[in-house]
Scaffold this motif. Sequence first.
Motif, PDB file in Angstrom:
ATOM      1  N   ARG A 185       6.732  31.598 114.384  1.00  0.00           N
ATOM      2  CA  ARG A 185       5.334  30.675 114.205  1.00  0.00           C
ATOM      3  C   ARG A 185       5.110  30.804 112.844  1.00  0.00           C
ATOM      4  NH1 ARG A 185       2.747  35.329 116.144  1.00  0.00           N
ATOM      5  NH2 ARG A 185       3.663  36.942 114.458  1.00  0.00           N
ATOM      6  N   VAL A 186       4.157  29.247 112.389  1.00  0.00           N
ATOM      7  CA  VAL A 186       3.208  28.399 111.486  1.00  0.00           C
ATOM      8  C   VAL A 186       1.761  28.938 111.551  1.00  0.00           C
ATOM      9  CG1 VAL A 186       3.099  27.581 109.687  1.00  0.00           C
ATOM     10  CG2 VAL A 186       5.367  27.904 110.352  1.00  0.00           C
ATOM     11  N   PRO A 187       1.044  29.693 110.865  1.00  0.00           N
ATOM     12  CA  PRO A 187      -0.387  29.467 111.397  1.00  0.00           C
ATOM     13  C   PRO A 187      -0.668  28.588 110.127  1.00  0.00           C
ATOM     14  CG  PRO A 187       0.034  31.890 109.243  1.00  0.00           C
ATOM     15  CD  PRO A 187       1.290  31.079 110.172  1.00  0.00           C
ATOM     16  N   ILE A 188      -2.053  27.986 110.607  1.00  0.00           N
ATOM     17  CA  ILE A 188      -2.724  27.142 110.413  1.00  0.00           C
ATOM     18  C   ILE A 188      -4.475  27.080 110.202  1.00  0.00           C
ATOM     19  CG2 ILE A 188      -3.589  24.410 110.487  1.00  0.00           C
ATOM     20  CD1 ILE A 188      -0.209  24.257 111.784  1.00  0.00           C
ATOM     21  N   VAL A 189      -5.248  26.722 108.946  1.00  0.00           N
ATOM     22  CA  VAL A 189      -6.501  27.263 109.765  1.00  0.00           C
ATOM     23  C   VAL A 189      -7.108  25.947 109.292  1.00  0.00           C
ATOM     24  CG1 VAL A 189      -8.261  28.546 108.828  1.00  0.00           C
ATOM     25  CG2 VAL A 189      -6.253  29.595 109.533  1.00  0.00           C
ATOM     26  N   THR A 190      -8.486  25.217 109.729  1.00  0.00           N
ATOM     27  CA  THR A 190      -9.299  24.560 109.567  1.00  0.00           C
ATOM     28  C   THR A 190     -10.123  24.258 109.288  1.00  0.00           C
ATOM     29  OG1 THR A 190      -8.852  23.369 111.567  1.00  0.00           O
ATOM     30  CG2 THR A 190      -7.220  22.642 110.165  1.00  0.00           C
ATOM     31  N   LEU A 191     -10.869  24.174 108.202  1.00  0.00           N
ATOM     32  CA  LEU A 191     -12.165  23.945 107.957  1.00  0.00           C
ATOM     33  C   LEU A 191     -12.710  22.596 108.993  1.00  0.00           C
ATOM     34  CD1 LEU A 191     -13.119  25.088 104.550  1.00  0.00           C
ATOM     35  CD2 LEU A 191     -13.171  26.661 106.343  1.00  0.00           C
ATOM     36  N   TRP A 241       2.518  34.775 122.597  1.00  0.00           N
ATOM     37  CA  TRP A 241       2.393  33.506 120.896  1.00  0.00           C
ATOM     38  C   TRP A 241       2.568  34.451 119.516  1.00  0.00           C
ATOM     39  CZ3 TRP A 241       2.761  28.157 119.927  1.00  0.00           C
ATOM     40  CH2 TRP A 241       2.936  27.769 121.463  1.00  0.00           C
ATOM     41  N   GLN A 242       2.181  35.894 120.311  1.00  0.00           N
ATOM     42  CA  GLN A 242       2.987  37.021 119.615  1.00  0.00           C
ATOM     43  C   GLN A 242       3.877  37.303 118.842  1.00  0.00           C
ATOM     44  OE1 GLN A 242       0.998  40.642 121.679  1.00  0.00           O
ATOM     45  NE2 GLN A 242      -1.001  39.387 122.499  1.00  0.00           N
ATOM     46  N   SER A 243       4.880  36.565 118.479  1.00  0.00           N
ATOM     47  CA  SER A 243       6.260  37.186 118.148  1.00  0.00           C
ATOM     48  C   SER A 243       6.806  35.194 118.461  1.00  0.00           C
ATOM     49  CB  SER A 243       6.869  38.079 118.740  1.00  0.00           C
ATOM     50  OG  SER A 243       7.433  37.745 120.337  1.00  0.00           O
ATOM     51  N   GLY A 244       8.275  35.565 117.474  1.00  0.00           N
ATOM     52  CA  GLY A 244       8.534  34.504 116.880  1.00  0.00           C
ATOM     53  C   GLY A 244       8.820  33.334 115.991  1.00  0.00           C
ATOM     54  N   VAL A 303      -4.715  34.653 104.513  1.00  0.00           N
ATOM     55  CA  VAL A 303      -4.001  34.161 106.392  1.00  0.00           C
ATOM     56  C   VAL A 303      -3.005  35.136 106.407  1.00  0.00           C
ATOM     57  CG1 VAL A 303      -3.418  31.948 108.120  1.00  0.00           C
ATOM     58  CG2 VAL A 303      -4.617  31.439 106.550  1.00  0.00           C
ATOM     59  N   VAL A 304      -3.316  35.752 107.450  1.00  0.00           N
ATOM     60  CA  VAL A 304      -2.094  37.400 108.135  1.00  0.00           C
ATOM     61  C   VAL A 304      -1.912  36.562 109.279  1.00  0.00           C
ATOM     62  CG1 VAL A 304      -1.144  39.306 108.186  1.00  0.00           C
ATOM     63  CG2 VAL A 304      -2.826  38.535 106.283  1.00  0.00           C
ATOM     64  N   LEU A 305      -0.696  36.132 109.861  1.00  0.00           N
ATOM     65  CA  LEU A 305      -0.299  36.454 111.012  1.00  0.00           C
ATOM     66  C   LEU A 305       1.000  37.189 111.847  1.00  0.00           C
ATOM     67  CD1 LEU A 305      -0.255  34.541 114.098  1.00  0.00           C
ATOM     68  CD2 LEU A 305       1.621  33.476 112.852  1.00  0.00           C
ATOM     69  N   GLU A 306       0.363  37.991 111.968  1.00  0.00           N
ATOM     70  CA  GLU A 306       0.898  39.692 113.282  1.00  0.00           C
ATOM     71  C   GLU A 306       0.960  38.843 114.463  1.00  0.00           C
ATOM     72  OE1 GLU A 306      -0.265  42.959 111.524  1.00  0.00           O
ATOM     73  OE2 GLU A 306       0.925  41.513 109.362  1.00  0.00           O
ATOM     74  N   SER A 307       0.734  40.220 115.193  1.00  0.00           N
ATOM     75  CA  SER A 307       0.361  40.016 116.971  1.00  0.00           C
ATOM     76  C   SER A 307      -1.233  39.524 116.661  1.00  0.00           C
ATOM     77  CB  SER A 307       0.141  41.129 117.253  1.00  0.00           C
ATOM     78  OG  SER A 307      -0.791  42.285 116.800  1.00  0.00           O
TER      79      SER A 307
END
Length: 406
Positions: free
Chosen positions: A253-259, A248-251, A277-281
């Motif tokens: 991808r869309v990050p999602i965060v929830t409270l 899941w470290q590439s491709g 919100v930052v998505l890398e490795s």
Amino acid sequence: MKIAVLIAILSLALCYRTPQFEAAQQVIVQYAAGHILEAQAGVPRQVVVDIKFKKAFEIPPQVFISAQLLDWSVGLPHGYMERVSDITTTGFKLSGVAVGPSPLYSLFVDWYAIYDPRIQVVTFESTDVKELKTGQGERKVSYTIEHSLKDATNAIVGLIGCKHLLTNPIVEVKVEQVTPKSVTVSARTYWQAQLEFVRFNVLLGTDQSLWVSPAYVFYNDPASSHPFVKRAPSAAEVQQTIELPKVWQSGPRVPIVTLRGYDVERARNMRLQYNKVVLESKLQYNLVTWWDTQMYGVFHQAAIFVADTTYKIFDPDCAELFSECNFKGDSITVCDRIPDLPGYGWSKPIRSLTVPVSRRLYLFNKEKYEGQKTSFIANQQCMESITFSFAQLQSYEEDHPVLASQ
């Protein structure tokens, strides 16, 4: 003749679709803007925002929302509700609701519009909170909600509504179990807190479409010197870093965060946000609170959605024959029967095909059910080149093809 040519053209058109996706942040209301959630006390009162997609969807998508910023006054009872309605191919309505007379200052929402059969959004609200409305100490109630995503294995939940009646604003929602038919979510409170209702939405996905983190708890002891509890008059933020599995470290991808909930000092205004919100490795984001808030606990979760626009979504009611492996090349759609494939303009070998769930596809190498017969009950991604002249799709329960004259 013209009608026959038209039928052939329509049958030879590609019938599969590909996923569509769009996401953005939306401010429903903002502090000091003079909106009714802040300036008035009537209950309930709401503000509705029209969301327009940048590009229209072919089919109305599912919409998952996450409360990115919550901000309201200390007075009780208080709380909020966020709601999605009127979803079309061009947009939807997003509502922010004040459920108590106290001022509700700000509501920011992250939204994700998704058309992809590998995910499903389930939204649930209940005033049947049982012991959460009375008593004290730790109390929990569970809700089991049916869904239709039979391959579901993962789920992320976001709290999108709650009304607090007494003492500390304390609430937590958590995914307890996912099965092929249902998802179970618990709602919890403790101490002397009391709730009147809870509202949440769940994003369900498969192992290939959605990765979900554990349900995290960011807890601060009331006696500690943590900046969320004790600090100079200033905002405070703490970075969260999540290690990701290698796949899941590439491709795409869309990050999602929830409270999922919070535990706030009862004598302080509620101020809680996630941002950056930052998505890398790795996946990183910040939990944030303001100078006039004491935050004892934050319940949160993260996920990664695979926005794969090359994934093929096939017609759930019709079969499709392809001239190349991997569902590529020219194709023809079979929704009932085609008694003469060459007559419809199809004379190519078949290298792959799709079959709808609970259906059986019959192929004959001669017209009118004559010659060699082959049947399929599942998709074939690549097979030896074969040529057929007759095709029929019928109920999976039937043992033999129905004659064309019947």
